[in-house]
Structure formats: structure tokens, C-alpha cells
Design an enzyme around this catalytic site. Structure first.
Site, PDB file in Angstrom:
ATOM      1  N   CYS A  69       0.797  -1.229   0.000  1.00 41.89           N
ATOM      2  CA  CYS A  69       0.000   0.000   0.000  1.00 41.89           C
ATOM      3  C   CYS A  69       0.828   1.276   0.000  1.00 41.89           C
ATOM      4  O   CYS A  69       0.557   2.204  -0.773  1.00 41.89           O
ATOM      5  CB  CYS A  69      -0.917   0.038   1.227  1.00 41.89           C
ATOM      6  SG  CYS A  69      -1.669  -1.527   1.662  1.00 41.89           S
ATOM      7  N   LYS A  72       3.162   1.726  -3.152  1.00 43.36           N
ATOM      8  CA  LYS A  72       2.227   1.784  -4.287  1.00 43.36           C
ATOM      9  C   LYS A  72       1.542   3.141  -4.371  1.00 43.36           C
ATOM     10  O   LYS A  72       1.492   3.779  -5.429  1.00 43.36           O
ATOM     11  CB  LYS A  72       1.202   0.649  -4.135  1.00 43.36           C
ATOM     12  CG  LYS A  72       0.114   0.582  -5.199  1.00 43.36           C
ATOM     13  CD  LYS A  72      -1.157   1.333  -4.819  1.00 43.36           C
ATOM     14  CE  LYS A  72      -1.795   0.832  -3.553  1.00 43.36           C
ATOM     15  NZ  LYS A  72      -2.411  -0.490  -3.663  1.00 43.36           N
ATOM     16  N   TYR A 205      -5.813  -6.257  -9.338  1.00 48.63           N
ATOM     17  CA  TYR A 205      -5.637  -4.843  -9.015  1.00 48.63           C
ATOM     18  C   TYR A 205      -4.159  -4.497  -8.905  1.00 48.63           C
ATOM     19  O   TYR A 205      -3.744  -3.395  -9.265  1.00 48.63           O
ATOM     20  CB  TYR A 205      -6.412  -4.460  -7.748  1.00 48.63           C
ATOM     21  CG  TYR A 205      -5.846  -4.955  -6.447  1.00 48.63           C
ATOM     22  CD1 TYR A 205      -4.913  -4.209  -5.748  1.00 48.63           C
ATOM     23  CD2 TYR A 205      -6.257  -6.163  -5.896  1.00 48.63           C
ATOM     24  CE1 TYR A 205      -4.384  -4.648  -4.541  1.00 48.63           C
ATOM     25  CE2 TYR A 205      -5.736  -6.617  -4.705  1.00 48.63           C
ATOM     26  CZ  TYR A 205      -4.800  -5.864  -4.024  1.00 48.63           C
ATOM     27  OH  TYR A 205      -4.280  -6.305  -2.838  1.00 48.63           O
ATOM     28  N   GLU A 209      -2.735  -1.519 -11.127  1.00 50.60           N
ATOM     29  CA  GLU A 209      -2.142  -0.385 -10.409  1.00 50.60           C
ATOM     30  C   GLU A 209      -0.697  -0.163 -10.860  1.00 50.60           C
ATOM     31  O   GLU A 209      -0.283   0.970 -11.141  1.00 50.60           O
ATOM     32  CB  GLU A 209      -2.184  -0.635  -8.903  1.00 50.60           C
ATOM     33  CG  GLU A 209      -3.571  -0.534  -8.298  1.00 50.60           C
ATOM     34  CD  GLU A 209      -3.595  -0.891  -6.828  1.00 50.60           C
ATOM     35  OE1 GLU A 209      -4.528  -0.463  -6.131  1.00 50.60           O
ATOM     36  OE2 GLU A 209      -2.673  -1.605  -6.354  1.00 50.60           O
ATOM     37  N   GLU A 485     -20.018  15.250  -4.087  1.00 49.79           N
ATOM     38  CA  GLU A 485     -21.415  15.715  -4.076  1.00 49.79           C
ATOM     39  C   GLU A 485     -22.241  15.032  -5.156  1.00 49.79           C
ATOM     40  O   GLU A 485     -23.479  15.083  -5.132  1.00 49.79           O
ATOM     41  CB  GLU A 485     -21.495  17.234  -4.256  1.00 49.79           C
ATOM     42  CG  GLU A 485     -21.171  17.724  -5.646  1.00 49.79           C
ATOM     43  CD  GLU A 485     -21.418  19.222  -5.820  1.00 49.79           C
ATOM     44  OE1 GLU A 485     -22.468  19.709  -5.355  1.00 49.79           O
ATOM     45  OE2 GLU A 485     -20.553  19.883  -6.409  1.00 49.79           O
TER      46      GLU A 485
END
Length: 505
Positions: A69, A72, A205, A209, A485
Site C-alpha cells: 500500500c 504503491k 488490481y 495499479e 457531491e
């Protein structure tokens, strides 16, 4: 190492040296160790890193900190910064077109930061009076573990309870040259020089990534895909990710698998086969990165000697509330069967387990509605069910799916093109809300594709965990102008067939 860890006897009531020994010093193991010690337990934490076939090794902290993590996200950010130069020029900053990256400086800065974290974890264990043992642990029986240090010396320790938290490592295919010539995510973040022309094998992933940030860092990148992208994630969004990456410079080879890797001068010749046509071919690359999944590294832990059941093909351990079939041995994190392989999941489960074992708590880990983010060039955040999972569980007729394509305001002044493609595309970002009609349109899935998707998803994850409905989203006042939003103004449903592309702000 403390005297206790060297084998000195303890006066603990159960007769063992430790109340708890945690095997594995990753995020979950460290959290579990510290929490137990804070609650008064006598704790040891074992951690040992077996070098990769390419010789890469790292310090205390596990995959996330060292080869997951943290590096990366930092390399992903390095790529984002490079792409922002295009925005800057359109805002009036006078920058050259060919801005260069100093790879060695980037890697050096990231590795220095990781080193500071490694040291911080050792200090935290010491401050919490956890004995840190830098050794490989192997069970002798359900209360005894043999610890082998780097120099080959061994020491045996005993404990009333154990927690297995050794995590996983990348899987290598049984192909000629795979281990000798290829790298994995365990190696890529410490490469001393740019990887050059790179092949990422797999559509996980991790593969996407890596391909994404390497493309952004000006490498020539190809992804070899056997079947689908991002298995287990929402497939509509997975396809959008692949399409965006392909339009922005990452090459994809679909329905193809490697069959052999061989060294040709200073290159790697990749032999491949197309599964659809049967056509075979070959191509040279500077670097080949394998991202074909991960296996729990439990096979050499001696679990059989302790009586612990585990899947011999994957290394995964079945457990109920983190307790294995052996009452005093527990497991957390990536080694668990049918649980998310995510750092925050391991941390939360480890802390809750220690609180139950030593603090009289009763709260169990909830593995449902866990948010996560895939840090591809367009980040993908999600919480709850994918559309495929929702249809399978509840039936399509019981769902309402709200969607919107949008363009972040920050992109709207950039009209630059690369190879005929807008650098900042219209309608490239996407928001999806899946609701369950029979339960007052309770939100059962939220998906967002766009910048800062992780930040957006984390906030909404709390609401969804609390059972938020579509009306709750509708009556929440959005913060303008933000991408988050978007979820407070969703009106177009999939079944309506109405164009969901945004027009104006």
C-alpha cells in the site's frame, strides 16, 4: 531479543513463557501484539522476511508498508504529479513539454520513508513491552514454536495462545524462467533504475495499479490478460478502467497467457499463446512483472504439528471468529480463508481479537461492507456489493441503480490532447449507487471512478454501514464544487435509459 525470548522460564500461571506469541510482524500482527500487551499480556512477535528470487528483502512492518500500500500509493502519486503538469500549463504555468523524472531520487525518497516506518514499528513494540524476535517460526506442537534466526541458530519458546498473521506472497506460475527472470510487486518498488519496456502479467488490481503508475512514469507498459479485469469487482467499472488505461497509453493483450520466459542478451523473451485463436508468439521486454494472485505463506509453519487445518493449495486457514480448529491458535489477515486481503481489515481484526482474549471484550470483527480502493490512474473506490453480486443476491427486479458520468471541475480548463485523446476526457469519471427497493431503497453498493476515490468512499462507507437509504443521500446537502457531491444529486437510473452524462456543474 529479551532474556525471556531466549528461553528463560516465566512465572505465568499457565506455565508457558508467554501469554501470546504472534507469528508475523505485518500490520495485523503488530496491531494484535501491541493491543494484547497494552491489556497486560506478556507478548512476543516473530517476524522474518524470506528474500524474493531476485534477492529483495525488507524490514519490520509486512507487505503493506514495505512492498504494498505505502510504496504503491507514493508511486501512484508520483505519476499523478507528472500528469498534473498538463493541467498546470493550461492554467498558465510555463513548463517544458518534456519534464523528466529522476527515478533514483523517487525510489530513494520512498525507501527512506519506509525505513523510517520500519524503525518506528520496532520502537512501538519496545515501548509496549512486546518482545520482537527476528526469526522464522515453526510450530512444534500447539504450545511450542521453534524460532530460526538469520544466522541459523534456533531457540524454542512456548505460549498459552498463538496468532498466525504471516500474510501472503506473490504467486509464481510453473513456467520456465518465471522465478529466475521475472519480478513481482515484492521487487518493483525498490528497482534501482527504470524498468523500461515492461510486461505486467495478470489483470488483478496489483497488475493494473502497477501498469498505471509505470505508464504515468513514462514507461512502455503492456498488460497480458487471461480473461477479465479485476475479478470480484464491479465489471462495468473494471471495463471502464481498462478502456481509460488503454486510451492513455497502456497496451493490453487480451485472452493470452505466457508459456515460457527466456533470457536473450539483456532482454526477456516472453513466449505467449492466445487462448481464443490458439496463435502463439513471442516478444522481448526489459522487465516482466507477475501479478497472478497471492498465496498465504503458511506451508512451512509446521501447522500440521500443531493440528491446525489449512488449505494446502492456497495456504489459507479456515477459522470462526479468527479461531482455528485448535482452540488456542488464532489467525488474522491475509491467511484467513474467504476474508478480504486488506491491511485495515487485518488491523481491526487483530485489535478486536486481543481485546476479546485479554480485555474481556465480546465484539467480533464485521467483514461486511468493507470499503476499498484500487489505485489505478482513475482511482476506483467501492463499498458494499458490486452490481453482479447485488443481482445474484436480490434479483435485478428488486434493485434500482443510479448512475452519473462526470468531469471533475479541476480538469475543465485542460484541452490538451495526446495522440488524439483528451488528457482530461469528458465523462471519464463515474458514480454508481445500488439500492434495494424492498427495504426503502437501502444503499447496498457504492462505486466511484475518479480522482481521490478513496477519500470519497471512506466517508460514505460510514453512512452505508449505518444503513443509509437513497433518501438519506438525497436529503444530504452536497459540498460544492466537489466530486463527492455527485452522490447527493443522482437522479438517472440505469433502467430509464436516459443519458447519464453530466452537462454543466
Amino acid at each position: 531479543m529479551s532474556a525471556a525470548a531466549e528461553g528463560a522460564s516465566s512465572a505465568l500461571s499457565h506455565g508457558y513463557q508467554y501469554d501470546l506469541v504472534v507469528v508475523g510482524g505485518g500490520s495485523g500482527g503488530l496491531a494484535c501484539s501491541k493491543k494484547a500487551a497494552q491489556l497486560g499480556a506478556k507478548v512476543a512477535c516473530l517476524d522474518y522476511v524470506t528474500p524474493t528470487p531476485q534477492g529483495t528483502r525488507w524490514g519490520l512492518g509486512g507487505t503493506c508498508v514495505n512492498v504494498g500500500c505505502i510504496p504503491k500509493k507514493l508511486m501512484h502519486q508520483a505519476g499523478i504529479v507528472g500528469e498534473i503538469f498538463s493541467d498546470a500549463r493550461e492554467f498558465g504555468w510555463k513548463l517544458p513539454q518534456d519534464v523528466q523524472l529522476e527515478w533514483e531520487q523517487m525510489v530513494g525518497g520512498i525507501q527512506d520513508y519506509i525505513g523510517s516506518l520500519n524503525w518506528g514499528y520496532r520502537v512501538a513494540l519496545r515501548d509496549n513491552k512486546v518482545d520482537y524476535i527476528n526469526a522464522f517460526g515453526k510450530f512444534m506442537d500447539a504450545h511450542t514454536i521453534e524460532c530460526t534466526k538469520k544466522n541459523g541458530s534456533k531457540v524454542t519458546i512456548t505460549a498459552d495462545k498463538f496468532v498466525v498473521a504471516v500474510g501472503g506472497r506473490p504467486r509464481y506460475p510453473d513456467l520456465e524462467g518465471a522465478r529466475e527472470l521475472c519480478i513481482t510487486s515484492d521487487d518493483v518498488f525498490s528497482l534501482p533504475s527504470p524498468p523500461g519496456k515492461t510486461l505486467c502479467v495478470g489483470a488483478s488490481y496489483i497488475s493494473l495499479e502497477t501498469a498505471g503508475f509505470l505508464t504515468a512514469l513514462k514507461c512502455d507498459v503492456t498488460v497480458m490478460v487471461r480473461s477479465i479485469l479485476l475479478r470480484g469487482f464491479d465489471q462495468e467499472i473494471a471495463e471502464q478502467i481498462g478502456g481509460y488505461m488503454e486510451r492513455h497509453g497502456t497496451r493490453f493483450i487480451h485472452e493470452t497467457i505466457p508459456t515460457k520466459f527466456e533470457k536473450v542478451a539483456d532482454k526477456i523473451m516472453v513466449h505467449w499463446k492466445n487462448l481464443k485463436t490458439g496463435i502463439e508468439g513471442q516478444e522481448e521486454f526489459d522487465t516482466v512483472l507477475l501479478a497472478l494472485g497471492r498465496d498465504a505463506i503458511t506451508k512451512d509453519l509446521g501447522l500440521e504439528s500443531a493440528g491446525v487445518e489449512f488449505d494446502r493449495s492456497t495456504g489459507k486457514i479456515p477459522a470462526t471468529n479468527e479461531q482455528t480448529n485448535v482452540s488456542n491458535i488464532f489467525a488474522i489477515g491475509d491467511v484467513l480463508e474467504s476474508r478480504q486481503e486488506l491491511t485495515p481489515v487485518a488491523i481491526k481484526a487483530g485489535e478486536l481479537l486481543s481485546a476479546r482474549l485479554f480485555g474481556g471484550a465480546t465484539k467480533q470483527m464485521d467483514y461486511n461492507q468493507v470499503p476499498t480502493t484500487v489505485f489505478t490512474p482513475l482511482e476506483y473506490g467501492c463499498v458494499g456489493l458490486s452490481e453482479e453480486e447485488a443481482i445474484a443476491k436480490y434479483g435485478e427486479e428488486n434493485l434500482e441503480v443510479y448512475i452519473s458520468y462526470y468531469k471533475p471541475l479541476e480538469w475543465c480548463t485542460n484541452h490538451e490532447e495526446h495522440n488524439g485523446i483528451q488528457v482530461r476526457e469528458d465523462s471519464a469519471c463515474y458514480a454508481k449507487l445500488i439500492t434495494y427497493l424492498p427495504d426503502n431503497e437501502r444503499v447496498i453498493g457504492l462505486h466511484v471512478l475518479g480522482p481521490n476515490a478513496g477519500e470519497v468512499t471512506q466517508g460514505f462507507a460510514v453512512a452505508i454501514k449505518c444503513g443509509a437509504t437513497k433518501e438519506d443521500f438525497d436529503t444530504t446537502v452536497g459540498i460544492h464544487p466537489t466530486t463527492a457531491e455527485e452522490f447527493t444529486t443522482l437522479k438517472v437510473t440505469k433502467r430509464s435509459g436516459v443519458d447519464a452524462r453530466k452537462k454543466g456543474c
